[in-house]
Scaffold this motif. Structure first.
Motif, PDB file in Angstrom:
ATOM      1  N   LEU A  62       0.839  -1.196   0.000  1.00 38.43           N
ATOM      2  CA  LEU A  62       0.000   0.000   0.000  1.00 38.43           C
ATOM      3  C   LEU A  62       0.875   1.248   0.000  1.00 38.43           C
ATOM      4  O   LEU A  62       1.744   1.418   0.863  1.00 38.43           O
ATOM      5  CB  LEU A  62      -0.916   0.006   1.227  1.00 38.43           C
ATOM      6  N   PHE A  63       0.665   2.107  -0.989  1.00 35.07           N
ATOM      7  CA  PHE A  63       1.392   3.359  -1.132  1.00 35.07           C
ATOM      8  C   PHE A  63       0.427   4.527  -0.932  1.00 35.07           C
ATOM      9  O   PHE A  63      -0.764   4.408  -1.184  1.00 35.07           O
ATOM     10  CB  PHE A  63       2.009   3.477  -2.528  1.00 35.07           C
ATOM     11  N   GLU A  64       0.985   5.657  -0.513  1.00 33.42           N
ATOM     12  CA  GLU A  64       0.207   6.883  -0.372  1.00 33.42           C
ATOM     13  C   GLU A  64       0.912   7.989  -1.122  1.00 33.42           C
ATOM     14  O   GLU A  64       2.127   8.147  -1.016  1.00 33.42           O
ATOM     15  CB  GLU A  64       0.067   7.265   1.098  1.00 33.42           C
ATOM     16  N   GLY A  65       0.154   8.746  -1.917  1.00 32.87           N
ATOM     17  CA  GLY A  65       0.723   9.835  -2.700  1.00 32.87           C
ATOM     18  C   GLY A  65       0.190  11.171  -2.239  1.00 32.87           C
ATOM     19  O   GLY A  65      -1.013  11.367  -2.151  1.00 32.87           O
ATOM     20  N   PHE A  76      -3.503  25.776 -13.611  1.00 33.80           N
ATOM     21  CA  PHE A  76      -3.060  25.208 -12.346  1.00 33.80           C
ATOM     22  C   PHE A  76      -3.269  23.701 -12.415  1.00 33.80           C
ATOM     23  O   PHE A  76      -4.352  23.243 -12.734  1.00 33.80           O
ATOM     24  CB  PHE A  76      -3.867  25.773 -11.167  1.00 33.80           C
ATOM     25  N   GLU A  77      -2.235  22.961 -12.108  1.00 32.64           N
ATOM     26  CA  GLU A  77      -2.280  21.505 -12.156  1.00 32.64           C
ATOM     27  C   GLU A  77      -1.491  20.940 -10.986  1.00 32.64           C
ATOM     28  O   GLU A  77      -0.750  21.656 -10.322  1.00 32.64           O
ATOM     29  CB  GLU A  77      -1.661  20.974 -13.465  1.00 32.64           C
ATOM     30  N   VAL A  78      -1.624  19.639 -10.774  1.00 33.28           N
ATOM     31  CA  VAL A  78      -0.776  18.948  -9.807  1.00 33.28           C
ATOM     32  C   VAL A  78       0.596  18.829 -10.451  1.00 33.28           C
ATOM     33  O   VAL A  78       0.750  18.218 -11.505  1.00 33.28           O
ATOM     34  CB  VAL A  78      -1.342  17.555  -9.466  1.00 33.28           C
ATOM     35  N   ILE A  79       1.607  19.468  -9.835  1.00 30.23           N
ATOM     36  CA  ILE A  79       2.940  19.477 -10.442  1.00 30.23           C
ATOM     37  C   ILE A  79       3.948  18.627  -9.669  1.00 30.23           C
ATOM     38  O   ILE A  79       5.040  18.381 -10.147  1.00 30.23           O
ATOM     39  CB  ILE A  79       3.493  20.907 -10.593  1.00 30.23           C
ATOM     40  N   SER A  80       3.570  18.207  -8.481  1.00 31.53           N
ATOM     41  CA  SER A  80       4.490  17.408  -7.679  1.00 31.53           C
ATOM     42  C   SER A  80       3.709  16.362  -6.892  1.00 31.53           C
ATOM     43  O   SER A  80       2.667  16.668  -6.318  1.00 31.53           O
ATOM     44  CB  SER A  80       5.264  18.316  -6.722  1.00 31.53           C
ATOM     45  N   ILE A  81       4.253  15.154  -6.888  1.00 33.23           N
ATOM     46  CA  ILE A  81       3.648  14.064  -6.125  1.00 33.23           C
ATOM     47  C   ILE A  81       4.766  13.351  -5.385  1.00 33.23           C
ATOM     48  O   ILE A  81       5.779  12.987  -5.974  1.00 33.23           O
ATOM     49  CB  ILE A  81       2.905  13.067  -7.034  1.00 33.23           C
ATOM     50  N   ILE A  82       4.572  13.192  -4.090  1.00 37.74           N
ATOM     51  CA  ILE A  82       5.523  12.447  -3.274  1.00 37.74           C
ATOM     52  C   ILE A  82       4.832  11.157  -2.840  1.00 37.74           C
ATOM     53  O   ILE A  82       3.794  11.191  -2.181  1.00 37.74           O
ATOM     54  CB  ILE A  82       5.978  13.262  -2.050  1.00 37.74           C
ATOM     55  N   ILE A  83       5.437  10.033  -3.214  1.00 37.59           N
ATOM     56  CA  ILE A  83       4.837   8.732  -2.919  1.00 37.59           C
ATOM     57  C   ILE A  83       5.612   8.077  -1.783  1.00 37.59           C
ATOM     58  O   ILE A  83       6.841   7.982  -1.829  1.00 37.59           O
ATOM     59  CB  ILE A  83       4.843   7.826  -4.159  1.00 37.59           C
ATOM     60  N   SER A  84       4.886   7.652  -0.787  1.00 36.90           N
ATOM     61  CA  SER A  84       5.499   6.967   0.357  1.00 36.90           C
ATOM     62  C   SER A  84       4.831   5.616   0.540  1.00 36.90           C
ATOM     63  O   SER A  84       3.792   5.334  -0.041  1.00 36.90           O
ATOM     64  CB  SER A  84       5.369   7.807   1.625  1.00 36.90           C
ATOM     65  N   ILE A  85       5.439   4.808   1.368  1.00 35.92           N
ATOM     66  CA  ILE A  85       4.905   3.468   1.628  1.00 35.92           C
ATOM     67  C   ILE A  85       4.419   3.409   3.064  1.00 35.92           C
ATOM     68  O   ILE A  85       4.995   4.028   3.957  1.00 35.92           O
ATOM     69  CB  ILE A  85       5.963   2.383   1.351  1.00 35.92           C
ATOM     70  N   ARG A  86       3.358   2.671   3.276  1.00 38.50           N
ATOM     71  CA  ARG A  86       2.800   2.542   4.619  1.00 38.50           C
ATOM     72  C   ARG A  86       3.591   1.553   5.469  1.00 38.50           C
ATOM     73  O   ARG A  86       3.824   1.778   6.634  1.00 38.50           O
ATOM     74  CB  ARG A  86       1.338   2.097   4.531  1.00 38.50           C
ATOM     75  N   ASP A  87       4.001   0.430   4.862  1.00 43.80           N
ATOM     76  CA  ASP A  87       4.690  -0.624   5.609  1.00 43.80           C
ATOM     77  C   ASP A  87       5.907  -1.072   4.806  1.00 43.80           C
ATOM     78  O   ASP A  87       5.771  -1.808   3.829  1.00 43.80           O
ATOM     79  CB  ASP A  87       3.731  -1.797   5.849  1.00 43.80           C
ATOM     80  N   THR A  88       7.107  -0.649   5.221  1.00 48.79           N
ATOM     81  CA  THR A  88       8.323  -0.937   4.455  1.00 48.79           C
ATOM     82  C   THR A  88       8.665  -2.422   4.400  1.00 48.79           C
ATOM     83  O   THR A  88       9.364  -2.849   3.485  1.00 48.79           O
ATOM     84  CB  THR A  88       9.531  -0.170   5.037  1.00 48.79           C
ATOM     85  N   GLU A  89       8.186  -3.200   5.328  1.00 49.44           N
ATOM     86  CA  GLU A  89       8.489  -4.630   5.335  1.00 49.44           C
ATOM     87  C   GLU A  89       7.854  -5.368   4.157  1.00 49.44           C
ATOM     88  O   GLU A  89       8.284  -6.442   3.790  1.00 49.44           O
ATOM     89  CB  GLU A  89       8.037  -5.257   6.649  1.00 49.44           C
ATOM     90  N   ALA A 113       2.963  16.226 -13.407  1.00 48.14           N
ATOM     91  CA  ALA A 113       3.539  16.003 -12.083  1.00 48.14           C
ATOM     92  C   ALA A 113       4.941  15.405 -12.166  1.00 48.14           C
ATOM     93  O   ALA A 113       5.219  14.539 -12.986  1.00 48.14           O
ATOM     94  CB  ALA A 113       2.646  15.094 -11.263  1.00 48.14           C
ATOM     95  N   LYS A 114       5.792  15.891 -11.280  1.00 50.33           N
ATOM     96  CA  LYS A 114       7.119  15.307 -11.091  1.00 50.33           C
ATOM     97  C   LYS A 114       6.990  14.364  -9.900  1.00 50.33           C
ATOM     98  O   LYS A 114       6.577  14.757  -8.813  1.00 50.33           O
ATOM     99  CB  LYS A 114       8.127  16.409 -10.791  1.00 50.33           C
ATOM    100  N   LEU A 115       7.331  13.102 -10.113  1.00 42.72           N
ATOM    101  CA  LEU A 115       7.179  12.099  -9.059  1.00 42.72           C
ATOM    102  C   LEU A 115       8.450  11.993  -8.240  1.00 42.72           C
ATOM    103  O   LEU A 115       9.553  12.012  -8.773  1.00 42.72           O
ATOM    104  CB  LEU A 115       6.854  10.739  -9.654  1.00 42.72           C
ATOM    105  N   GLU A 116       8.241  11.857  -6.941  1.00 43.60           N
ATOM    106  CA  GLU A 116       9.364  11.688  -6.020  1.00 43.60           C
ATOM    107  C   GLU A 116       8.975  10.597  -5.028  1.00 43.60           C
ATOM    108  O   GLU A 116       7.840  10.538  -4.562  1.00 43.60           O
ATOM    109  CB  GLU A 116       9.618  13.010  -5.290  1.00 43.60           C
ATOM    110  N   TRP A 117       9.933   9.743  -4.720  1.00 41.99           N
ATOM    111  CA  TRP A 117       9.699   8.652  -3.783  1.00 41.99           C
ATOM    112  C   TRP A 117      10.336   8.999  -2.451  1.00 41.99           C
ATOM    113  O   TRP A 117      11.399   9.611  -2.402  1.00 41.99           O
ATOM    114  CB  TRP A 117      10.313   7.359  -4.306  1.00 41.99           C
TER     115      TRP A 117
END
Length: 126
Positions: A62-65, A76-89, A113-117
């Motif tokens: 499960l990821f969250e952006g 005006f648009e979504v230009i940046s998205i940071i994606i994280s993970i809920r459970d790294t295991e 959008a520019k994606l960043e992890w």
């Protein structure tokens, strides 16, 4: 008189149960949880609401952006998205190809959008 009220109560209860069943089967969060359990790809997003983060499940992870609004030459648009993970295991077994598939799907929805992890995926992809 009591019989009529009892019948109306039974009919109201019947319609209420049908209403709840329809709400249950059309609930987007339930569909996301179902895809998460089956290890399928599913994206839950309110595209019109920039303030609300999106949830994405892929291969049981499960990821969250987080979306950030900015300006493009036209609007005006979504230009940046940071994606994280809920459970790294749960990252075990995912490869670079999997992350590029996730990026493609998100980029399709948000072309500007520019994606960043976030860590630890960020370090893995570098």
């Amino acid at each position: 008189m009591i019989v009529v009220l009892l019948r109306l109560l039974i009919i109201a209860a019947f319609f209420y149960l049908i209403y709840k069943a329809v709400r249950y089967f059309t609930d987007p969060m339930r569909k996301l949880e179902h895809a998460h359990e089956k290890k399928e790809f599913r994206l839950l997003d309110e595209k019109g609401n920039v303030r609300k983060n999106f949830l994405l499940t892929y291969k049981g992870v499960l990821f969250e952006g987080e979306k950030y609004l900015g300006t493009t030459p036209d609007s005006f648009e979504v230009i940046s998205i940071i994606i994280s993970i809920r459970d790294t295991e749960k990252l075990e077994g995912l490869s670079r190809v999997d992350f590029s598939r996730i990026e493609q799907e998100v980029q399709f929805l948000y072309p500007y959008a520019k994606l960043e992890w976030k860590s630890p995926i960020k370090e893995f992809l570098q």
